[in-house]
Scaffold this motif. Sequence first.
Motif, mmCIF file in Angstrom:
data_model
loop_
_atom_site.group_PDB
_atom_site.id
_atom_site.type_symbol
_atom_site.label_atom_id
_atom_site.label_comp_id
_atom_site.label_asym_id
_atom_site.label_seq_id
_atom_site.Cartn_x
_atom_site.Cartn_y
_atom_site.Cartn_z
ATOM 1 N N GLN A 1 0.862 -1.182 0.000
ATOM 2 C CA GLN A 1 0.000 0.000 0.000
ATOM 3 C C GLN A 1 0.900 1.233 0.000
ATOM 4 O O GLN A 1 1.755 1.373 0.874
ATOM 5 C CB GLN A 1 -0.917 0.021 1.233
ATOM 6 C CG GLN A 1 -1.908 1.186 1.207
ATOM 7 C CD GLN A 1 -2.835 1.167 2.417
ATOM 8 O OE1 GLN A 1 -2.373 1.044 3.548
ATOM 9 N NE2 GLN A 1 -4.134 1.256 2.166
ATOM 10 N N LEU A 2 0.738 2.131 -1.006
ATOM 11 C CA LEU A 2 1.541 3.334 -1.098
ATOM 12 C C LEU A 2 0.922 4.421 -0.226
ATOM 13 O O LEU A 2 -0.189 4.878 -0.479
ATOM 14 C CB LEU A 2 1.635 3.810 -2.556
ATOM 15 C CG LEU A 2 2.530 5.032 -2.804
ATOM 16 C CD1 LEU A 2 3.963 4.747 -2.368
ATOM 17 C CD2 LEU A 2 2.494 5.428 -4.274
ATOM 18 N N VAL A 3 1.664 4.838 0.805
ATOM 19 C CA VAL A 3 1.161 5.824 1.770
ATOM 20 C C VAL A 3 1.407 7.246 1.268
ATOM 21 O O VAL A 3 0.535 8.110 1.347
ATOM 22 C CB VAL A 3 1.837 5.618 3.145
ATOM 23 C CG1 VAL A 3 1.363 6.663 4.146
ATOM 24 C CG2 VAL A 3 1.567 4.219 3.658
ATOM 25 N N ASP A 4 2.604 7.504 0.746
ATOM 26 C CA ASP A 4 2.946 8.861 0.291
ATOM 27 C C ASP A 4 4.089 8.760 -0.707
ATOM 28 O O ASP A 4 4.765 7.735 -0.796
ATOM 29 C CB ASP A 4 3.353 9.734 1.490
ATOM 30 C CG ASP A 4 3.225 11.228 1.195
ATOM 31 O OD1 ASP A 4 2.917 11.577 0.035
ATOM 32 O OD2 ASP A 4 3.441 12.034 2.124
ATOM 33 N N ALA A 5 4.322 9.845 -1.446
ATOM 34 C CA ALA A 5 5.400 9.845 -2.449
ATOM 35 C C ALA A 5 5.925 11.258 -2.642
ATOM 36 O O ALA A 5 5.178 12.236 -2.501
ATOM 37 C CB ALA A 5 4.889 9.290 -3.781
#
Length: 660
Positions: A364-368
Amino acid sequence: MLQGMRAGIQGWLGWALIVIISIPFALWGIQEYLSPSRDIAIAEVNGVEISNQSFEQAFDQQKRQLRNMMQQADLSFMDAQIRQDTLNRLIEQEILLQTAADHGMRIGDMMLAQRIHQFPMFQQTGMFSQPLYEQALRTQGMNPTGFEFEMRRSLLTTQLQDGITNTAFVSPAEVTNRMQLEKQQRSVSYLTIPTSRFVDKVSIDDAEINKYYQEHPDSYKTPEQVSIEYIELSQADLANTQNISEDTLKAQYQERLASFTTSGQWQAKHILIEVPTDATADKVTEAEKKATDILGKIKSKEKTFDEMAKEFSSDTSNKDKGGDLGWFGEGFMVKPFEDAVKAMKVGDLSDKPVKTQFGFHLIQLVDAKPTVTKPFEAVREELLKKVQQEEAEQAFYAHAEQMADLAFENPNSLQAIADTLKLPIKTTDLFAKTVVAEKDSFLSNQKVIEAAFSPQVLDNRYNSEVLELDKPQHIAVIRLKEHKPAQLRPLEEVKADITTQLKQDKGRKEAEKLGGELLAALQKGENPDALFKKYELQAQPAQWIERQNTTLGHPDIVREAFKMGHPADKQALYQGIALNNGDYALIILLAVKAGEMPNIVTATNGTADNAQPTENPELERLKTQAKRALGDTVFKQLLAEMKVSANIVVHQNRLVERTQ
C-alpha cells in the motif's frame, strides 16, 4: 664531419664499435633491473625493512604533536631524542604486526569499513560520505589505498594489544591493596625557608659578575635573526582568477545534472508472506493463495491493512507498525517491489501479490515525493565556485611543478619564479628562530622557520625546497634576505641581570645550607618547636592529605611526602627538598593511615521494601584501573620478550646522519 663518420662505420669495424659501446649500457641496465634504487632502510625487523621515508613521516608527525602539546615553536634541541623514540615505536609496531600475522589475526574489510565510517571528518549529516572521505585524504596528501593500508595495520596492532590487556585478571586482594595505596592519607606539616630571606644580605662584587658573564655567554646573547624573501602559491588565490564562460557553466550543468537532482522517494506499507528459497511448487502456490486471500479481505474492508499486517506479515521488523517501511529511495528495495511502487498512486493498494526472492508482498503506497531537479539559475553560483575550484586545482599542480623546477634551476634568486608565474616576491622583517608570529601569518608556520634557519638557506644562501604549508594546496619557496648573527650583549647592559641571578643563586645556597642544618638537628632528636623558634621559622599546621591533594599548594612537597617511609612509635620523619621556586622546605611526616575500602553496595533502587543493591561505582573504577594497569604491565613485558627474540638491525649511522 658527421657524414664522414657515418660513412666510416658502415663496415665490420663500425659494427664492432657499436657492440663495444653497447656492453656497458646493457650491463648498467641489467644492474638497475636486478638492483633497483630503493628507499634507504633505517632499520630491519626479522628481515622486514623500515624505510627512511616511513621513519621521516612518523618523525615529523611526532614532532608536530609534541609542538602542539608543549606550545613551543622550536624543538630542535629534542630532535635526537624524538628520532630515537620514533624509531623504537616503529620497531615495536613492526614486531606487533608480525606477531599478529603469525597468529592468524586479520582485519576484515567489514571491520575496516565500519571503523573508517565512524570518523566524523568523513561524515556528512551524520552519514559516511565517499566524496568527502576522498577529499579529506587528498588535502592531507594521501589516497584511500594508502590510508586504508595504514588503518588496517593500526587496527591489527590495537587488536593484539587489547587481546592481552583486556584479559588481565585481578584478585579482590589486589584491588584492596590498590585502594589502600591510592587512598592512603598522610599527616604532613612543613616549613619553608625562603630564598628571599638571604638575597638582600648577600653581596656581589665585580669580579664575580665578570666571571659569571665569561662563563655564561650564551645566556646574554641577542638571538640570531634573519629576514627572508618568499613567493607563495595557493589554490584559493588561483580560484579567484579563473574566468569561466556562461557556455562552459551551462555545459557543466548538463554534465552534473545528477548532482542537482533529488531522486523520488516513497513511503509504503507491506505484508510479506514469506517463501523459503527451497520451497516446493506447492508451497509457493499455497503462499500466493494466502496472500491473495488477505488482499481480498483488505479490499472488501473486512479488515484493515494494518490489522492484517500485524496478524499475517512475516516481516517482524515492521509488522507491529502495520507493515510501515518508512521512506525509501530508488535502489533501496528489490526491483519487483520498487517497480510495483513506482506504478502506484498515493493511497493505492497493489492489484495482486508482488513476488520477490523473499516471498509475496501486498503493498500500500502511503505517500510519495517526486524527483526534483534544481534549475540552472538556482545552482549557478554554487556551480561557478565548484568549477573555479576544479580549474584552480589543475592550475595549482601545474604551477607547483613549475615553481619547484624554477627554484632548483635558479637557486640564487626568486625572480625567475616571479616572472614566469606572475607572482609577487614578498619580504619579512628580521625574526628569531623562536619567533611568536600572529596566528595564520606566514611566519606562524613552523616549516618556514625551520627552512629559514636550515643550512641550505642560511649557510649556502640557496632557495629553499618547495614548502608545503599548513593549509591545503598552499606552498612557498623562500630565500635569505638578511642575516644578523647572535651577538654577546655588553657587560654593562646585562650587569643588573647577572647581579640578580647571582644573588638568587647565593640566597638559594644559604637556604639549602640552613635547611640541611635544621634537618640534621631534627634527625638527632632536637625539639622542633624550639629549633624553629630559634631561627624565627613557623611550621604549617599538620593536615591529612591524599596523593592527589591540591590544597597544600606545593605539589613537590606532596610527592616527596608520599615517598617517605612510615613513622614508627609516633616519631616524626623529616625530609628536606629544594622547591621549584628556589625556596627550601622541610617536610614533617607525622602519621600514615591506609585508605578505606568503599562499601561493596551503595544506595539501592526502589522502595525500602523491594530495594535492590547496586555495586559501588568507586569500587568498579578501582577494579577497572587495577585490571588496566596489570594488563599494560603484562603487555609491556611480552613486548620486551618479543624484542629480545626478534632479529633487529638498526642502521644507527643513518639515523645520526639525518640528525646532523
